[in-house]
Write a protein that holds these residues in place. Structure first.
Motif, mmCIF file in Angstrom:
data_model
loop_
_atom_site.group_PDB
_atom_site.id
_atom_site.type_symbol
_atom_site.label_atom_id
_atom_site.label_comp_id
_atom_site.label_asym_id
_atom_site.label_seq_id
_atom_site.Cartn_x
_atom_site.Cartn_y
_atom_site.Cartn_z
ATOM 1 N N ALA A 144 7.108 6.919 7.051
ATOM 2 C CA ALA A 144 6.415 8.197 6.925
ATOM 3 C C ALA A 144 5.691 8.532 8.224
ATOM 4 N N SER A 145 4.935 9.619 8.222
ATOM 5 C CA SER A 145 4.114 9.985 9.370
ATOM 6 C C SER A 145 2.668 10.142 8.910
ATOM 7 N N VAL A 146 1.751 10.169 9.890
ATOM 8 C CA VAL A 146 0.332 10.183 9.559
ATOM 9 C C VAL A 146 -0.382 11.256 10.365
ATOM 10 N N VAL A 147 -1.335 11.921 9.716
ATOM 11 C CA VAL A 147 -2.262 12.837 10.375
ATOM 12 C C VAL A 147 -3.625 12.166 10.328
ATOM 13 N N LEU A 148 -4.103 11.716 11.483
ATOM 14 C CA LEU A 148 -5.329 10.929 11.573
ATOM 15 C C LEU A 148 -6.463 11.840 12.012
ATOM 16 N N CYS A 149 -7.497 11.941 11.190
ATOM 17 C CA CYS A 149 -8.588 12.880 11.453
ATOM 18 C C CYS A 149 -9.901 12.124 11.662
ATOM 19 N N ARG A 150 -10.490 12.316 12.833
ATOM 20 C CA ARG A 150 -11.785 11.719 13.151
ATOM 21 C C ARG A 150 -12.847 12.818 13.130
ATOM 22 N N ASN A 151 -14.040 12.437 12.705
ATOM 23 C CA ASN A 151 -15.155 13.387 12.634
ATOM 24 C C ASN A 151 -14.841 14.568 11.716
ATOM 25 N N ASP B 78 0.829 -1.203 0.000
ATOM 26 C CA ASP B 78 0.000 0.000 0.000
ATOM 27 C C ASP B 78 0.866 1.256 0.000
ATOM 28 N N ALA B 79 1.950 1.223 0.786
ATOM 29 C CA ALA B 79 2.847 2.375 0.831
ATOM 30 C C ALA B 79 3.469 2.634 -0.540
ATOM 31 N N ALA B 80 3.875 1.560 -1.212
ATOM 32 C CA ALA B 80 4.470 1.709 -2.542
ATOM 33 C C ALA B 80 3.446 2.239 -3.537
ATOM 34 N N GLU B 81 2.220 1.734 -3.467
ATOM 35 C CA GLU B 81 1.175 2.191 -4.387
ATOM 36 C C GLU B 81 0.858 3.669 -4.186
ATOM 37 N N ARG B 82 0.926 4.125 -2.941
ATOM 38 C CA ARG B 82 0.653 5.533 -2.648
ATOM 39 C C ARG B 82 1.870 6.422 -2.893
ATOM 40 N N GLY B 83 3.026 5.815 -3.105
ATOM 41 C CA GLY B 83 4.239 6.595 -3.310
ATOM 42 C C GLY B 83 4.791 7.188 -2.028
ATOM 43 N N LEU B 84 4.587 6.497 -0.898
ATOM 44 C CA LEU B 84 5.064 7.000 0.386
ATOM 45 C C LEU B 84 6.547 6.694 0.568
ATOM 46 N N ASP B 85 7.247 7.635 1.201
ATOM 47 C CA ASP B 85 8.632 7.405 1.586
ATOM 48 C C ASP B 85 8.870 8.106 2.922
ATOM 49 N N GLY B 86 10.116 8.181 3.341
ATOM 50 C CA GLY B 86 10.429 8.732 4.641
ATOM 51 C C GLY B 86 10.101 10.199 4.815
ATOM 52 N N ASP B 87 9.889 10.915 3.738
ATOM 53 C CA ASP B 87 9.540 12.331 3.807
ATOM 54 C C ASP B 87 8.034 12.580 3.697
ATOM 55 N N SER B 88 7.260 11.521 3.542
ATOM 56 C CA SER B 88 5.817 11.674 3.314
ATOM 57 C C SER B 88 5.068 11.927 4.625
ATOM 58 N N ARG C 204 -4.273 20.673 5.720
ATOM 59 C CA ARG C 204 -3.284 19.981 4.895
ATOM 60 C C ARG C 204 -2.034 20.842 4.719
ATOM 61 N N GLU C 205 -2.247 22.143 4.588
ATOM 62 C CA GLU C 205 -1.099 23.031 4.421
ATOM 63 C C GLU C 205 -0.328 23.185 5.731
ATOM 64 N N SER C 206 -1.052 23.398 6.845
ATOM 65 C CA SER C 206 -0.373 23.635 8.122
ATOM 66 C C SER C 206 0.364 22.389 8.610
ATOM 67 N N GLU C 207 -0.147 21.208 8.284
ATOM 68 C CA GLU C 207 0.480 19.963 8.710
ATOM 69 C C GLU C 207 1.474 19.429 7.679
ATOM 70 N N ARG C 208 1.695 20.203 6.617
ATOM 71 C CA ARG C 208 2.667 19.817 5.580
ATOM 72 C C ARG C 208 2.352 18.437 4.995
ATOM 73 N N VAL C 209 1.044 18.240 4.710
ATOM 74 C CA VAL C 209 0.576 16.954 4.186
ATOM 75 C C VAL C 209 1.027 16.777 2.740
ATOM 76 N N THR C 210 1.521 15.595 2.435
ATOM 77 C CA THR C 210 1.944 15.284 1.059
ATOM 78 C C THR C 210 1.003 14.300 0.377
ATOM 79 N N HIS C 211 0.249 13.531 1.158
ATOM 80 C CA HIS C 211 -0.644 12.513 0.611
ATOM 81 C C HIS C 211 -1.948 12.534 1.403
ATOM 82 N N PHE C 212 -3.023 12.063 0.746
ATOM 83 C CA PHE C 212 -4.354 12.124 1.359
ATOM 84 C C PHE C 212 -5.086 10.798 1.134
ATOM 85 N N ALA C 213 -5.853 10.377 2.153
ATOM 86 C CA ALA C 213 -6.673 9.166 2.035
ATOM 87 C C ALA C 213 -8.000 9.416 2.747
ATOM 88 N N ASP C 214 -9.083 8.972 2.113
ATOM 89 C CA ASP C 214 -10.397 9.095 2.764
ATOM 90 C C ASP C 214 -11.166 7.791 2.642
#
Length: 250
Positions: free
Chosen positions: A220-227, A184-194, A240-250
């Motif tokens: 990588a790191s994750v920003v987990l959003c509930r509600n 899944d990480a490879a499919e999303r293009g995640l790496d250590g800077d993601s 997304r901008e303030s947390e320096r998000v590079t990838h998104f999943a919903d």
């Protein structure tokens, strides 16, 4: 934490070795306004304490099944990784009647009472606070976990072929969890800077992967959003901008 190579707990151990101070999991609850940021070291500490609670206080070990009745939450991540460290099978959304023990949030306590084994309740209140009134028949996680040791050694460590997670009616071994997370990480293009922002629930593998395992597998790191339905598109874009998000999943 110690475990044999190729089990999900190794993913956290790798993150800890790479950079213990780096933010690893940032959690938002948009119904309460809560924001919690956990470094690899802080998350590992919660995992160790939870694993010790499982092993020494609840007498759970390799092969026992735990019905995990919790939403996408930073404490749920700690429970998933603690189960991986002890060899306890985290049966996500599992039937408490078929489980050796159950862990539940405040909205599923009635359902959790069907478990004949140990029952643990989480208030899911900001900052991991305890229940104002402890639920009868349950151990309050916020009361029981702080006094547990900060390091963990499994009496009977799990191996890669042991079942680690039950999700969507399917049991996944530790090796399968790691393989799926890496794919899944490879499919999303995640790496250590993601930095991946996920609004998905933990009810199925896609949410578990996006909200925890795939970022861990990629370093990588994750920003987990509930509600997050409480947010309008502009507010989500600002996050997304303030947390320096590079990838998104919903």
């Amino acid at each position: 934490m110690t475990s044999k190579p190729g089990v999900p707990a190794d993913l956290l151990r790798a993150a800890l070795a790479a950079d213990p101070a780096r933010p690893l999991l940032t959690y938002y609850d948009d119904a309460t306004g809560e924001r919690v940021e956990l470094s690899a070291a802080t998350l590992a500490n919660w995992v160790a304490k939870t694993a010790n609670l499982l092993q020494d206080e609840l007498s759970a070990g390799r092969g026992d099944r735990l019905a995990l009745l919790l939403p996408a939450h930073w404490q749920t991540a700690a429970w998933l990784l603690a189960c991986a460290a002890t060899g306890v099978v985290a049966d996500v959304g599992g039937d408490p009647r078929d489980a050796d023990l159950v862990v539940a949030g405040p909205d599923q306590l009635a359902e959790a009472r069907a478990c004949a084994g140990e029952r643990v309740a989480l208030s899911l209140r900001p900052l991991g606070a305890r229940f104002p009134e402890p639920p009868a028949g349950f151990t309050d996680y916020a009361v029981a976990v702080p006094g547990q040791p900060d390091t963990f050694d499994a009496y009977d460590p799990p191996g890669p072929d042991d079942v680690a997670i039950g999700v969507g009616g399917r049991d996944l071994t530790g090796a399968q969890v790691i393989a799926l997370a890496r794919a899944d990480a490879a499919e999303r293009g995640l790496d250590g800077d993601s930095r991946l922002l996920s609004t998905a629930d933990y009810a199925g593998w896609p949410g578990l992967s996006a909200g925890l395992f795939a970022p861990l597998a990629a370093g990588a790191s994750v920003v987990l959003c509930r509600n997050s339905g409480h947010l309008d598109p502009a507010a989500l874009a600002a996050r997304r901008e303030s947390e320096r998000v590079t990838h998104f999943a919903d």
